[in-house]
Design an enzyme around this catalytic site. Structure first.
Site, PDB file in Angstrom:
ATOM      1  N   CYS A 119      51.497  42.031  39.206  1.00  0.00           N
ATOM      2  CA  CYS A 119      51.663  40.814  40.010  1.00  0.00           C
ATOM      3  C   CYS A 119      52.962  40.088  39.702  1.00  0.00           C
ATOM      4  O   CYS A 119      53.638  39.588  40.601  1.00  0.00           O
ATOM      5  CB  CYS A 119      50.483  39.870  39.777  1.00  0.00           C
ATOM      6  SG  CYS A 119      48.935  40.422  40.509  1.00  0.00           S
ATOM      7  N   HIS A 120      53.308  39.991  38.416  1.00  0.00           N
ATOM      8  CA  HIS A 120      54.453  39.166  38.023  1.00  0.00           C
ATOM      9  C   HIS A 120      55.744  39.964  37.880  1.00  0.00           C
ATOM     10  O   HIS A 120      56.825  39.364  37.837  1.00  0.00           O
ATOM     11  CB  HIS A 120      54.158  38.461  36.693  1.00  0.00           C
ATOM     12  CG  HIS A 120      52.997  37.525  36.746  1.00  0.00           C
ATOM     13  ND1 HIS A 120      53.039  36.307  37.391  1.00  0.00           N
ATOM     14  CD2 HIS A 120      51.728  37.642  36.263  1.00  0.00           C
ATOM     15  CE1 HIS A 120      51.858  35.699  37.280  1.00  0.00           C
ATOM     16  NE2 HIS A 120      51.044  36.492  36.613  1.00  0.00           N
ATOM     17  N   HIS A 136      53.485  44.532  50.607  1.00  0.00           N
ATOM     18  CA  HIS A 136      52.683  45.091  49.518  1.00  0.00           C
ATOM     19  C   HIS A 136      51.761  46.204  50.002  1.00  0.00           C
ATOM     20  O   HIS A 136      51.997  47.364  49.757  1.00  0.00           O
ATOM     21  CB  HIS A 136      51.876  43.984  48.840  1.00  0.00           C
ATOM     22  CG  HIS A 136      51.151  44.453  47.621  1.00  0.00           C
ATOM     23  ND1 HIS A 136      51.812  44.871  46.482  1.00  0.00           N
ATOM     24  CD2 HIS A 136      49.829  44.567  47.350  1.00  0.00           C
ATOM     25  CE1 HIS A 136      50.927  45.237  45.570  1.00  0.00           C
ATOM     26  NE2 HIS A 136      49.711  45.070  46.072  1.00  0.00           N
ATOM     27  N   CYS A 169      49.530  42.522  33.475  1.00  0.00           N
ATOM     28  CA  CYS A 169      50.215  41.435  34.179  1.00  0.00           C
ATOM     29  C   CYS A 169      51.356  41.873  35.095  1.00  0.00           C
ATOM     30  O   CYS A 169      51.702  41.164  36.046  1.00  0.00           O
ATOM     31  CB  CYS A 169      50.785  40.429  33.163  1.00  0.00           C
ATOM     32  SG  CYS A 169      49.674  40.020  31.796  1.00  0.00           S
ATOM     33  N   HIS A 195      45.902  40.182  50.911  1.00  0.00           N
ATOM     34  CA  HIS A 195      45.771  41.416  50.140  1.00  0.00           C
ATOM     35  C   HIS A 195      44.638  42.228  50.759  1.00  0.00           C
ATOM     36  O   HIS A 195      43.501  42.202  50.300  1.00  0.00           O
ATOM     37  CB  HIS A 195      45.476  41.126  48.673  1.00  0.00           C
ATOM     38  CG  HIS A 195      45.523  42.354  47.800  1.00  0.00           C
ATOM     39  ND1 HIS A 195      44.542  43.319  47.823  1.00  0.00           N
ATOM     40  CD2 HIS A 195      46.440  42.759  46.881  1.00  0.00           C
ATOM     41  CE1 HIS A 195      44.846  44.279  46.945  1.00  0.00           C
ATOM     42  NE2 HIS A 195      45.991  43.962  46.366  1.00  0.00           N
ATOM     43  N   MET A 240      44.986  33.990  40.006  1.00  0.00           N
ATOM     44  CA  MET A 240      45.088  34.581  38.677  1.00  0.00           C
ATOM     45  C   MET A 240      43.733  34.499  37.989  1.00  0.00           C
ATOM     46  O   MET A 240      43.122  33.433  37.918  1.00  0.00           O
ATOM     47  CB  MET A 240      46.132  33.858  37.834  1.00  0.00           C
ATOM     48  CG  MET A 240      46.212  34.396  36.407  1.00  0.00           C
ATOM     49  SD  MET A 240      47.523  33.642  35.460  1.00  0.00           S
ATOM     50  CE  MET A 240      47.061  34.123  33.799  1.00  0.00           C
TER      51      MET A 240
END
Length: 562
Positions: A73-74, A347, A70, A389, A111
């Site tokens: 992303c978070h 990113h 996780c 992305h 997600m």
């Protein structure tokens, strides 16, 4: 592998906490809210009093799963980036039942569903874990880096010529995510040449300018260097300059080929320049500082790094700050760094077809920032869809708009094509000129090749199992006719509901390799398609292909072909 990871993380944490530089407990709350990476902090010291009950053992399980699944992303401290923030002021309001449902079934915003990957018990632990205050990571300095540095083969003892008969330029470095390994696969024979221990969840593989060495970096911050000239290609050096990382790159400018390597850290927030032949660290620079909106940020993570072909520079994405650093490596004793304001949450991204313009995705800002590497400046911020992305993106020669670069989106069901030819096609330059509808949201990678007339796009983070097992293929000569949907999961024959991820071309540009990503304990595979006919050529199955995900062809990665 999991137990080993916890042990290493704990050892590094204890070593760091013993150092005079680490006074983590005294840091301001504003800083604590941002920091991220695994640590040895106990549940008792981090549990929020009004959160749901969680045992020390459950907290340790939740911390490990969150780091592995996780955090990318978070954020480990859950401030969010590509994924939404999961700070306790948010998660406590949601409550355990709602969080269980979200983790189980995923969301339309990108997600994935974790049903089948995590057990019901693990999902329940995660729902309670993210309602606790997250553990706080230690720092990591040169002393700790050097303690992790290993040379398995000294440069003086390495081959002076290629010692095997392989066509190494058509090798694929394949990430075996949960095994903590990469598979080197011969693109000619489709056979595995070697399985090499690396770090957990290898994020990318990059090639030296010569094509001899493969450098891989895992999410746990370990960098491993592999020599393809050896009789049986294997690792020759490794180092762990970060506790969490996403990027590694090699110097490419004329006169500096294969001289320096650079790794960008998520934690600690820094980048480290190393000797490319040994991985010995030379210089580290911290990235804490002001964002483009003039707010101090104590945890500015380094995301993608790309090597300039125009100057002796690395282009370094400062994610939270929204800045691109042009790091001049011509004199590391007098380091010169140009800071370009772009857009927050930078990113990943790649070059346009001329390798002059860096097409840089600021994912949470829904922007592609165009950086001119020749002039050293921002050209334009271009609004695209939700959470772009691109990986490195895909370049085509559009019959109407000329050179066009594509990105997909995690949160939108379309691909954006941006004109990149300001001289030949000025009316379409730096604009979204193509809007290609997809089967749904959740795209991670788009890919094409100069020798191909196809554009491939995956959908692994779509919440629907029928969709995330497919890829869409567009005819670049007739984009208006839409896409052909290929059920790669079905073509693989592995069973289950695997995710399908990252199309990658071979050196000749006539094959496309796609990973079929099943959970640990189930068969994963790679399906190889004929790019002209879109028919299956072969399916690579091997019990050692554990959670196969990213693939990097040596020649295409070496020459920035995408």
């Amino acid at each position: 592998m999991k137990q080993k990871l916890i042990t290493v993380a704990a050892a590094v944490a204890l070593a760091s906490l013993a150092g005079s530089n680490v006074a983590i407990a005294a840091k301001k709350k504003a800083e604590e809210a941002y920091q991220s990476a695994p640590s040895a902090v106990t549940a008792a010291s981090t549990e929020k009093p009004n959160g749901p009950t969680i045992t020390k053992e459950e907290f340790a399980t939740g911390k490990e799963i969150f780091f592995e699944r996780c955090a990318g992303c978070h954020g480990v401290l859950r401030k969010g980036a590509t994924g939404k923030p999961l700070t306790t002021d948010i998660t406590l309001k949601r409550g355990t039942d709602t969080l269980v449902a979200t983790i189980t079934y995923g969301t339309s915003g990108g997600m994935p569903s974790w049903e089948g990957t995590l057990s019901e018990k693990e999902i329940n632990i995660m729902a309670r874990y993210i309602q606790q205050e997250p553990p706080q990571p230690p720092e990591l300095g040169f002393k700790e880096m050097m303690a992790s540095w290993k040379e398995f083969v000294d440069p003086a003892d390495r081959p002076t010529k290629k010692m095997n008969d392989y066509n190494i330029s058509n090798f694929f470095s394949v990430t075996l995510r949960d095994a903590g390994k990469v598979a080197l696969i011969d693109g000619d024979t489709k056979k595995i040449v070697n399985i090499i221990d690396t770090g957990y969840a290898v994020h990318i593989s990059r090639m030296s300018e010569s094509g001899r060495y493969v450098y891989v970096v895992g999410r746990d911050g370990k960098v491993v260097m592999i020599d393809l000239w050896m009789k049986k290609p294997d690792r020759v050096a490794e180092i762990k300059p970060c506790m969490e990382a996403r990027s590694v790159e090699l110097s490419k400018y004329k006169g500096y080929e294969d001289k320096y390597a650079i790794v960008g850290c998520y934690w600690p927030p820094q980048y480290v320049i190393m000797d490319a032949k040994t991985l010995r660290p030379i210089r580290a620079e911290g990235t804490r500082g002001m964002t483009i909106d003039n707010v101090y940020h104590p945890e500015v993570r380094v995301a993608a790094i790309i090597a300039s072909h125009q100057r002796p520079e690395f282009m370094v994405n400062l994610k939270e700050a929204g800045k691109v650093l042009l790091v001049d490596y011509s004199d590391l004793k007098a380091l010169k760094v140009t800071s370009i304001d772009a857009a927050k949450f930078l990113h990943d991204g790649g070059w346009d077809s001329t390798k002059r313009y860096f097409m840089d995705a600021a994912n949470k800002s829904n922007i592609i920032s165009v950086i001119d590497s020749k002039e050293g400046k921002l050209v334009k911020n271009i609004t695209v869809g939700k959470i772009p992305h691109p990986g490195r993106g895909a370049n085509i020669n559009d019959p109407k708009y000329g050179p066009v670069w594509f990105t997909g989106h995690l949160g939108d069901d379309w691909l954006a094509g941006i004109g990149t030819d300001p001289k030949g096609h000025p009316d379409s330059a730096w604009k979204v000129v193509r809007h290609l509808n997809m089967e749904g949201s959740g795209n991670l990678f788009v890919k094409t090749n100069p020798k191909s007339t196809h554009l491939w796009a995956d959908n692994p983070l779509n919440p629907d199992s029928e969709t995330y097992g497919t890829v869409a293929v567009f005819d670049t000569n007739n984009l208006d006719k839409g896409y052909k949907l290929i059920n790669v999961a079905k073509d693989s024959g592995v069973g289950g509901t695997p995710r399908v991820v990252e199309p990658e071309y071979n050196k000749a540009g006539d094959e496309v390799w796609i990973s079929v990503w099943n959970p640990q304990g189930k068969q994963s595979a790679i399906v190889v398609y004929d790019d002209k006919t879109l028919k299956v050529k072969t399916v690579i199955k091997d019990k050692r292909l554990v959670t196969a995900t990213g693939k990097f062809n040596v020649y295409n990665t070496q020459h920035d072909i995408y």
